[in-house]
Design a protein around this motif. Structure first.
Motif, mmCIF file in Angstrom:
data_model
loop_
_atom_site.group_PDB
_atom_site.id
_atom_site.type_symbol
_atom_site.label_atom_id
_atom_site.label_comp_id
_atom_site.label_asym_id
_atom_site.label_seq_id
_atom_site.Cartn_x
_atom_site.Cartn_y
_atom_site.Cartn_z
ATOM 1 N N UNK A 1 0.827 -1.210 0.000
ATOM 2 C CA UNK A 1 0.000 0.000 0.000
ATOM 3 C C UNK A 1 0.859 1.256 0.000
ATOM 4 N N UNK A 2 1.913 1.281 0.825
ATOM 5 C CA UNK A 2 2.779 2.463 0.870
ATOM 6 C C UNK A 2 3.542 2.610 -0.439
ATOM 7 N N UNK A 3 4.025 1.508 -0.985
ATOM 8 C CA UNK A 3 4.727 1.542 -2.269
ATOM 9 C C UNK A 3 3.834 2.151 -3.357
ATOM 10 N N UNK A 4 2.600 1.655 -3.468
ATOM 11 C CA UNK A 4 1.698 2.176 -4.499
ATOM 12 C C UNK A 4 1.281 3.609 -4.211
ATOM 13 N N UNK A 5 1.033 3.929 -2.937
ATOM 14 C CA UNK A 5 0.607 5.282 -2.580
ATOM 15 C C UNK A 5 1.682 6.312 -2.913
ATOM 16 N N UNK A 6 2.932 5.923 -2.807
ATOM 17 C CA UNK A 6 4.020 6.833 -3.180
ATOM 18 C C UNK A 6 4.191 6.934 -4.693
ATOM 19 N N UNK A 7 3.824 5.881 -5.398
ATOM 20 C CA UNK A 7 4.115 5.806 -6.834
ATOM 21 C C UNK A 7 3.068 6.463 -7.717
ATOM 22 N N UNK A 8 1.828 6.627 -7.236
ATOM 23 C CA UNK A 8 0.789 7.190 -8.099
ATOM 24 C C UNK A 8 0.852 8.717 -8.080
ATOM 25 N N UNK A 9 0.376 9.326 -9.158
ATOM 26 C CA UNK A 9 0.434 10.788 -9.286
ATOM 27 C C UNK A 9 -0.725 11.498 -8.589
ATOM 28 N N UNK A 10 -1.895 10.882 -8.586
ATOM 29 C CA UNK A 10 -3.107 11.499 -8.034
ATOM 30 C C UNK A 10 -3.113 11.356 -6.510
ATOM 31 N N UNK A 11 -3.033 12.489 -5.802
ATOM 32 C CA UNK A 11 -2.946 12.441 -4.340
ATOM 33 C C UNK A 11 -4.208 11.869 -3.700
#
Length: 198
Positions: A173-183
């Motif tokens: 979850x943290x990996x993906x949350x950091x990787x996506x552009x849309x906050x």
């Protein structure tokens, strides 16, 4: 009398010098530890690192055998640093330690500050491609976290399996949350996983 004092002075100087050297080495390791979590390991430059530590490039080899030696030790330090943070997070919620740990791990603050965050997130891909030393340090930390999480779930017969699922969800979850552009989407990822795990 002066002859008797001189060796003592030298011993004090030698001890002070060794303590200084150890403190300097620790400072370099801490800076490198933050850098490898916030930047790509491949971009870690010795000259920049030593400059940030207030040292010369030539002084590097007084503390480390090579760049690879530094990276392995900094990665191990970064990975181990997370244990104390996870334990503190669990202890802060006496009623539900697992919820405390999950909440702190999936916090926006953790997502937004990779330099001080969990190294399992930032070093996973590198460890997968790297030599045995980094793989061993990574594995040791995964096992430590699994033991910690499983130990919080006293009522489950499948505590280890649940811990594997929980840790995988946290790191992913943290990996993906950091990787996506849309906050907003990033927030949704963290909040959804937090809600499902707790």
């Amino acid at each position: 009398m002066a002859l008797l004092r001189r060796p003592k002075e030298r011993q004090v100087d030698m001890g002070h010098s060794q303590a200084e050297k150890a403190a300097t080495r620790e400072r370099v390791l801490q800076i490198a530890s933050r850098k490898i979590r916030s930047e790509d390991i491949a971009r870690l430059g010795i000259a920049d690192l030593m400059n940030e530590a207030g040292l010369t490039h030539g002084g590097f080899y007084k503390h480390f055998d090579s760049r690879d030696d530094l990276i392995t030790q900094a990665a191990a330090a970064a990975l181990a640093e997370g244990t104390a943070k996870m334990e503190r997070s669990a202890q802060e919620n006496a009623r539900d330690p697992q919820a405390g740990l999950i909440g702190a791990y999936l916090a926006k603050k953790h997502r937004d500050d990779p330099a001080t965050g969990c190294a399992l997130v930032t070093l996973g891909a590198v460890a997968g491609r790297d030599d045995r030393h980094l793989k061993e340090a990574y594995e040791k930390q995964v096992r430590t976290y699994l033991d910690l999480i499983a130990g919080l779930d006293k009522n489950s017969e499948d505590a280890r399996a649940e811990a594997i699922l929980t840790l995988s969800a946290l790191v992913g979850a943290v990996l993906m949350a950091r990787a996506v552009a849309d906050e907003a989407f990033s927030d949704e990822l963290l909040e959804t996983v937090r809600a499902r795990l707790t």
